[in-house]
Design a protein around this motif. Structure first.
Motif, mmCIF file in Angstrom:
data_model
loop_
_atom_site.group_PDB
_atom_site.id
_atom_site.type_symbol
_atom_site.label_atom_id
_atom_site.label_comp_id
_atom_site.label_asym_id
_atom_site.label_seq_id
_atom_site.Cartn_x
_atom_site.Cartn_y
_atom_site.Cartn_z
ATOM 1 N N VAL A 104 1.039 -0.894 0.221
ATOM 2 C CA VAL A 104 -0.154 0.048 -0.105
ATOM 3 C C VAL A 104 0.924 1.288 -0.064
ATOM 4 O O VAL A 104 2.087 1.346 0.929
ATOM 5 C CB VAL A 104 -0.392 0.141 0.889
ATOM 6 N N HIS A 150 -2.102 -0.493 -3.905
ATOM 7 C CA HIS A 150 -2.556 0.074 -3.611
ATOM 8 C C HIS A 150 -2.364 1.012 -2.958
ATOM 9 O O HIS A 150 -1.465 1.048 -2.729
ATOM 10 C CB HIS A 150 -3.679 -1.034 -1.756
ATOM 11 N N ILE A 177 -6.421 -3.244 -8.250
ATOM 12 C CA ILE A 177 -6.098 -2.905 -6.787
ATOM 13 C C ILE A 177 -7.222 -1.625 -6.408
ATOM 14 O O ILE A 177 -7.634 -1.433 -7.569
ATOM 15 C CB ILE A 177 -4.689 -1.867 -6.867
ATOM 16 N N VAL A 178 -7.057 -1.329 -5.210
ATOM 17 C CA VAL A 178 -8.445 -0.419 -4.428
ATOM 18 C C VAL A 178 -6.936 0.923 -3.894
ATOM 19 O O VAL A 178 -6.454 1.093 -4.119
ATOM 20 C CB VAL A 178 -8.298 -0.782 -2.882
ATOM 21 N N LEU A 186 -6.378 -3.115 3.717
ATOM 22 C CA LEU A 186 -5.751 -3.388 3.442
ATOM 23 C C LEU A 186 -5.201 -5.206 2.935
ATOM 24 O O LEU A 186 -5.171 -5.589 1.913
ATOM 25 C CB LEU A 186 -5.422 -2.570 2.071
ATOM 26 N N THR A 217 -12.586 -4.141 -7.362
ATOM 27 C CA THR A 217 -11.147 -2.749 -7.536
ATOM 28 C C THR A 217 -12.085 -1.813 -7.646
ATOM 29 O O THR A 217 -12.721 -1.612 -8.127
ATOM 30 C CB THR A 217 -10.376 -3.721 -7.729
#
Length: 342
Positions: free
Chosen positions: A75, A100, A127-128, A305, A314
């Motif tokens: 992340v 992320h 991905i977020v 996450l 996502t």
């Protein structure tokens, strides 16, 4: 097993330092990133956790270094404003690396940019990406979702920010100057998002006791005008800020304030939701130190996450799309961020 690495871009700034410190307190391994290699090394020494802290210099105009940073992390928490200038290169690196992404943006335009331009690439990368996971933006987004939950219809969502003792960092001052001088603003009215000139007005927001009704600047240009309509089907969404906030002498002259002085803020974020035929609901959070609360929100999101406790889908998501709103707010309350009233 070691926890996944979390990168903090803009680590040398006030917010970045708070984020890094909070991550270390949770047992995370982190990489401190930004333009100034020497300042990053100094911060790493200050944090005094050599087994869990590394540094990675990377300028905004150095795509390979940014890509390498994102590839090293699970992340990336982006803390370096103004996001009008910094959002695109960092977000691009995160998408390319499949990392992320969380940021602390307040400005509506970079938030809109991510939803409009990066949505499909983020989904393809699996991905977020959660913009404005901070004090301004995420808390109102989550609060609006929690207050609106179960209502059969929503006409208007009004977010009221009451902030006292705000001491802006140099980056925050630059952001404020951009927003104050902005001509084309993002608004949401009559069920549609618009970009264009807006007349700034004074109005009154009915904060609950002990604040009571306060004179407000409206609209206040914060990114939840982009995010709230994604999950609350309202006709109008508007944010407002207490007019007295910008009347305080220290707000624009505190770039060199100490961390202790910056922590001396008090706030209330209140959401008023009205139904099409009248009536509605209210909710609010009340606390202190807007900087730490924002850092805590991004850290909580990032750790979720890494643990696989994020959303099933996502792409670019608002805070309330990424996490169940009331449970997330209750967790923040448990951590001491604020008191919550729904």
């Amino acid at each position: 097993m070691k926890p996944p690495l979390i990168a903090v871009y803009g680590a040398n700034g006030h917010t970045g330092r708070l984020v890094a410190t909070e991550l270390l307190s949770r047992g995370q391994e982190i990489v401190l990133a930004g333009r100034d290699a020497e300042a990053l090394r100094s911060l790493a020494d200050e944090l005094n956790a050599p087994d869990r802290v590394r540094t990675h210099p990377a300028a905004l105009d150095d795509p390979p270094a940014l890509r390498e940073l994102a590839e090293s992390a699970a992340v990336l928490i982006h803390c370096a404003g103004p996001f009008t200038h910094t959002c695109e290169p960092i977000a691009t690196a995160a998408v390319a690396a499949g990392c992320h992404y969380i940021d602390h943006a307040i400005e509506p335009h970079p938030v809109k940019y991510l939803f409009d331009t990066v949505q499909a690439p983020a989904q393809q990368a699996g991905i977020v990406m959660i913009p404005q996971m901070s004090f301004y933006g995420a808390l109102a987004d989550l609060l609006a979702a929690a207050v609106a939950d179960g209502l059969p219809g929503v006409d208007r969502v009004t977010v009221g920010y009451s902030v006292t003792g705000w001491r802006m960092t140099p980056a925050a001052v630059k952001t404020a100057e951009l927003l104050i001088g902005e001509i084309d603003r993002v608004t949401y009215a009559d069920g549609a998002q618009r970009v264009g000139p807006v007349e700034i007005r004074n109005t009154v927001f009915p904060f609950p006791p002990p604040l009571g009704p306060r004179t407000m600047i409206a609209p206040f240009p914060s990114g939840e005008v982009v995010t709230i309509p994604r999950h609350v089907p309202a006709r109008v969404v508007e944010s407002q800020l207490t007019a007295s906030t910008f009347e305080e002498e220290q707000i624009f002259t505190s770039q060199d304030a100490t961390p202790a002085d910056r922590a001396r803020t008090n706030f209330m974020i209140a959401v008023q939701i009205t139904a099409p035929g009248g009536g509605g609901r209210n909710g609010h959070v009340r606390g202190s130190d807007i900087w730490w609360v924002g850092a805590l929100a991004s850290v909580e999101a990032a750790i979720r996450l890494t643990r696989g406790e994020g959303p099933q889908k996502t792409g670019v998501l608002s805070a309330a799309e990424a996490f169940p709103a009331e449970p997330f707010l209750r967790r923040m309350e448990e951590l001491g961020a604020f008191t919550l009233s729904l």
